[in-house]
Design a protein around this motif. Structure first.
Motif, PDB file in Angstrom:
ATOM      1  N   GLU A 563       0.820  -1.217   0.000  1.00  0.00           N
ATOM      2  CA  GLU A 563       0.000   0.000   0.000  1.00  0.00           C
ATOM      3  C   GLU A 563       0.853   1.265   0.000  1.00  0.00           C
ATOM      4  N   GLN A 567       1.477   3.677  -3.329  1.00  0.00           N
ATOM      5  CA  GLN A 567       0.791   4.965  -3.187  1.00  0.00           C
ATOM      6  C   GLN A 567       1.759   6.121  -3.393  1.00  0.00           C
ATOM      7  N   VAL A 636      -1.334   0.371 -10.031  1.00  0.00           N
ATOM      8  CA  VAL A 636      -2.739   0.009  -9.834  1.00  0.00           C
ATOM      9  C   VAL A 636      -2.895  -1.477  -9.537  1.00  0.00           C
ATOM     10  N   MET A 639      -1.383  -2.311  -5.998  1.00  0.00           N
ATOM     11  CA  MET A 639      -2.254  -2.056  -4.856  1.00  0.00           C
ATOM     12  C   MET A 639      -3.479  -2.963  -4.856  1.00  0.00           C
ATOM     13  N   LEU A 640      -3.888  -3.407  -6.018  1.00  0.00           N
ATOM     14  CA  LEU A 640      -5.150  -4.133  -6.138  1.00  0.00           C
ATOM     15  C   LEU A 640      -5.026  -5.607  -5.773  1.00  0.00           C
ATOM     16  N   GLN A 696     -10.268  -4.567  -1.225  1.00  0.00           N
ATOM     17  CA  GLN A 696      -9.021  -3.975  -1.695  1.00  0.00           C
ATOM     18  C   GLN A 696      -9.230  -3.187  -2.985  1.00  0.00           C
ATOM     19  N   THR A 700      -8.344   0.698  -3.584  1.00  0.00           N
ATOM     20  CA  THR A 700      -7.460   1.092  -4.693  1.00  0.00           C
ATOM     21  C   THR A 700      -8.121   2.145  -5.575  1.00  0.00           C
ATOM     22  N   TYR A 703      -8.300   5.479  -3.768  1.00  0.00           N
ATOM     23  CA  TYR A 703      -7.043   6.229  -3.696  1.00  0.00           C
ATOM     24  C   TYR A 703      -6.671   6.813  -5.068  1.00  0.00           C
ATOM     25  N   CYS A 704      -6.793   6.018  -6.103  1.00  0.00           N
ATOM     26  CA  CYS A 704      -6.380   6.488  -7.433  1.00  0.00           C
ATOM     27  C   CYS A 704      -7.243   7.656  -7.907  1.00  0.00           C
TER      28      CYS A 704
END
Length: 812
Positions: A563, A567, A636, A639-640, A696, A700, A703-704
């Motif tokens: 994470e 990020q 992407v 994080m996913l 999750q 993701t 956040y994106c």
């Protein structure tokens, strides 16, 4: 101050208190104020607990004290304030207080009853006096008229000689028109009415209000009319008094009434003096009595939370407390045991628990307001990073970016300084007004906001919408080779930067020459927009790095890898690169070659379309941008998918004990709050990969998309700064310049009124409305754009049992 960055380490403790020592021990813990008791009798009704009778007795004592306080305020007697709160009295003193309050209440009620009776008699005699005086006047008029008609009539003109009945009394002035109409209709015009207003209002003995009344005399004939007239008087609550039949009787009655009024007035004065002295004595001690009763009630209410162990004759309590205060708690228990003269010591035992721990951040007068701002969004989870210490700097700074005016900031800073210097005298009035109380509570927020606004105003060179030429402009008009005639007769002239710029920029903030330029708005807009993006990216990046502190503290290695790192790479590769491009553009291009500067917006769009930039800012720009876009794309799926796959692998490797999804998530989430132990049925459940993956995926996507929307949200720094500057300029042009344009003496007079109007609009619109708007937008930037990067805010506050907190809440 250590607990301000991260909440205090809390523990659950068990207390074993002997019955005779429990009251004193709880009293000492209430004075200490670092213990939060848990209710060990949640299923027991409040009216069935052990100390419910003592709580009711305290309620009764509070009722009596409120009655005395009301009477003290009616008498306009000042209540003596106590600087030091007295300690909670021992239980045996509770009986003495009850007896004292009962005696004071009975005495005061008896005085009030006697006073009401005396005032009622005084009012009746006063009304009778006015009736006699007015009736005598009426009879004199009748006597004069009768002497003209019949000579030799004996003095006094008795009413019964002409066969008329008389009823005299007093009625309220506002009721008299209705009273007169009703009398006319019921008596069919056969009753003769005379009236006169009483000049001085009479006091109502029950309500204490002053009422205007009128004296009336009704002449009638016959018993039926007499009955009707009396019923009408009763219906309008008119007071009927006896009317003398002669002038001599009337004079004798007036003299007797005056004598009785004097006697009643002296008795009333003595009664009022006795009441006033009794209330004065009560006013000196009523605050102390309130505090004592409040503490006694709080102690017994807390004792109702304890569990009674009949076999050991002791009370068992559970409480949350900070680990650093355990020694003080133990000393308080020992002191309470000594004061109660108990032979058995109180025991403090630490208990291991899976219950969620409360969050406790110690604050002072300065940090309390900032902690309240954070807690308004959500209380931090136990041992989670607290945003309050960082908010102390970032909140007033971002506010000043939107409110950047040195003059307005100076006024706000002086207002905040005034509240801080005179905080003791202002504290009393703050509790009487909710709006003023809110402003007063944020006095240590208002002062930094004003100071930061002064700094931002210097950077913008904006002081009540005018610029300050402190260091002299860096542009030389003579270098433009314009003649004086050209300068005087041309409204718009363009200065060539290469010939008019001295080479050294203005030392602090904007050059004052921009205030005179026609393209000022274009220049300031570009600068403030880029500045808001820079501040926004730095602020968000700081929030992401604060999440690293949470992961390290809770030993969440998986969160750091899956994470935090992606990020940071995602935000840096996209918007961090935009910030770097802004600085590169500022350093490379100047006024001489500004026409060759590429558009950053077009550059970023071409970057994600893998198109080469039309103009290279540096060597290898296309390669760098391609690599950054690839990193953004790779972050992407990083994080996913990686975290759910690792959790799935861990769940398959566990053979002996298969934890459920809830336990796995709690081991890897930021939330540090310990959860309840899972039941046997939950332990046998399999790991739900789809549920973890969906969660999750939500984080993701959030956040994106949040990185894009949050960066755009920071453009409010530019928008509100522009709106504030333009409103300030409009007030200057449309209001203040009206008085400044006049050169005569009349202009000086007009300027005074215009300045007052300008000052009122400045305070109402630019300071209050614009200040509140900037405050709310700064609040949103911290709650949404900043805190969502690292802050969960799902905890619950530590609410200690504290006498001081209880008394302060009662005063508010």
């Amino acid at each position: 101050m250590g607990s301000l960055f991260r909440s205090e380490q809390m523990t659950l403790a068990q207390l074993f208190l002997q019955s005779e020592a429990a009251y004193a021990c709880v009293s000492e813990l209430g004075e200490l104020g670092v213990v939060q008791f848990r209710d060990l009798n949640p299923d027991v009704n409040a009216f069935q607990r052990k100390f419910v009778n003592e709580v009711r007795r305290c309620d009764e004592m509070e009722r009596k004290l409120r009655f005395l306080e009301t009477e003290i305020k009616k008498a306009e007697i000042s209540i003596t304030e106590t600087e030091d709160y007295p300690r909670a009295p021992p239980p045996r003193e509770m009986i003495d207080l009850e007896v004292k309050f009962e005696k004071l209440e009975n005495e005061m009620k008896e005085v009030l009853v006697n006073q009401v009776t005396l005032k009622k008699n005084f009012q009746e005699l006063t009304e009778l006096k006015h009736v006699l005086v007015k009736t005598r006047h009426f009879f004199r008029e009748v006597e004069v008229q009768s002497q003209k008609m019949q000579t030799g009539m004996e003095e006094g003109l008795r009413a019964d000689t002409i066969g008329l009945g008389i009823i005299a009394g007093v009625v309220e002035q506002k009721k008299f028109p209705s009273f007169e109409r009703m009398l006319w209709r019921v008596c069919h015009g056969k009753a003769f009415l005379r009236h006169a207003d009483i000049e001085t209002p009479l006091e109502d003995p029950v309500t204490g209000y002053h009422v205007k009344k009128s004296v009336f005399v009704i002449f009638f004939q016959g018993s039926q009319l007499k009955t009707r007239v009396k019923r009408i008087c009763e219906g309008f609550h008119a007071n009927i008094y006896p009317s003398p039949e002669s002038q001599t009787e009337c004079q004798e009655m007036i003299e007797g009434v005056n004598t009785r009024l004097q006697d009643l007035q002296s008795v009333l004065n003595q009664t009022e003096d006795h009441r006033y002295r009794a209330l004065q004595l009560a006013a000196k001690n009523i605050k102390t009595w309130f505090i004592k009763v409040c503490k006694i009630k709080a102690i017994y209410h807390t004792l109702n939370l304890f569990d009674l162990d009949v076999t050991r004759n002791c009370l068992i309590a559970e409480c949350w407390c900070p680990v650093v205060d355990l020694d003080q708690i133990q000393q308080a228990l020992s002191l309470g045991t000594e004061r109660s003269e108990s032979t058995v010591p109180s025991i403090l035992h630490i208990v291991e628990t899976d219950h969620s721990h409360p969050t406790y951040n110690r604050t002072n007068q300065f940090t309390k307001a900032y902690q309240a701002i954070v807690n308004a969004y959500g209380v931090a989870n136990y041992r989670e990073v607290n945003p309050a210490p960082y908010t102390i700097i970032t909140f007033p700074f971002l506010f000043s970016v939107m409110f950047g005016d040195g003059g307005h900031g100076l006024v706000m800073a002086l207002f905040g300084l005034w509240m801080c210097v005179y905080q003791k005298s202002l504290a009393a009035s703050a509790g009487n007004n909710e709006m003023w109380g809110t402003i007063y509570a944020g006095r240590y927020v208002v002062l930094p906001m004003g100071l930061f606004s002064i700094y931002s105003g210097l950077i913008y060179n904006d002081f009540f919408s005018k610029s300050l030429n402190i260091f002299g402009s860096s542009f030389n008009v003579s270098g433009a080779e314009y003649s004086n005639e050209t300068i005087r007769h041309n409204e718009f002239l363009q200065l060539a930067p290469e010939s008019t710029f001295s080479g050294s920029p203005y030392p602090l903030g904007f050059d004052p020459v921009w205030r005179l330029a026609s393209n000022e708005l274009t220049f300031t807009n570009s600068f403030k927009m880029k500045l808001s993006v820079i501040f926004g990216v730095i602020h968000m990046m700081f929030g992401v790095f604060l999440s690293l502190l949470n992961h390290v503290h809770f030993n969440k290695l998986l969160n750091i890898i899956c994470e935090f790192i992606p990020q940071v790479l995602f935000l840096t590769s996209m918007f961090g690169y935009l910030v770097i491009m802004i600085f590169i553009k500022w350093f490379i291009f100047s006024a001489a070659n500004s026409d060759k500067a590429p558009s950053l917006l077009i550059t970023i769009i071409n970057m994600f379309l893998f198109k080469p930039p039309p103009e290279q800012l540096y060597a290898g720009q296309q390669i760098v941008q391609t690599v950054l876009v690839v990193i953004v794309i790779l972050c992407v799926p990083w994080m996913l998918a990686i975290k759910p796959l690792v959790l799935l692998s861990q769940s398959r490797k566990r053979v002996v004990r298969k934890p459920n999804y809830q336990a796995l998530v709690n081991e890897n989430e930021e939330d540090s709050t310990m959860v309840e132990p899972a039941s046997d049925s939950d332990k046998n459940q399999d790991f739900d990969f789809s549920d973890v993956f969906i969660r999750q995926a939500i984080h993701t996507i959030e956040y994106c998309l949040g990185c894009i929307s949050n960066t755009a949200s920071y453009l409010r720094l530019w928008a509100l700064s522009l709106a504030h500057a333009e409103l300030s300029a409009v007030l200057w042009r449309m209001v203040l310049r009206i008085g400044l344009k006049m050169d005569s003496y009349i202009g000086s007079v007009v300027l005074v009124g215009v300045f007052a109007f300008w000052a009122v609009l400045t305070i109402a619109i630019l300071l209050i409305m614009e200040g509140l708007s900037a405050f709310l937008h700064a609040l949103r930037l911290h709650w949404v754009e900043f805190q969502n990067k690292f802050y969960t805010g799902d905890g619950h506050l530590f609410m200690p049992f504290s006498f001081r907190a209880i008394l302060e809440a009662r005063e508010e």
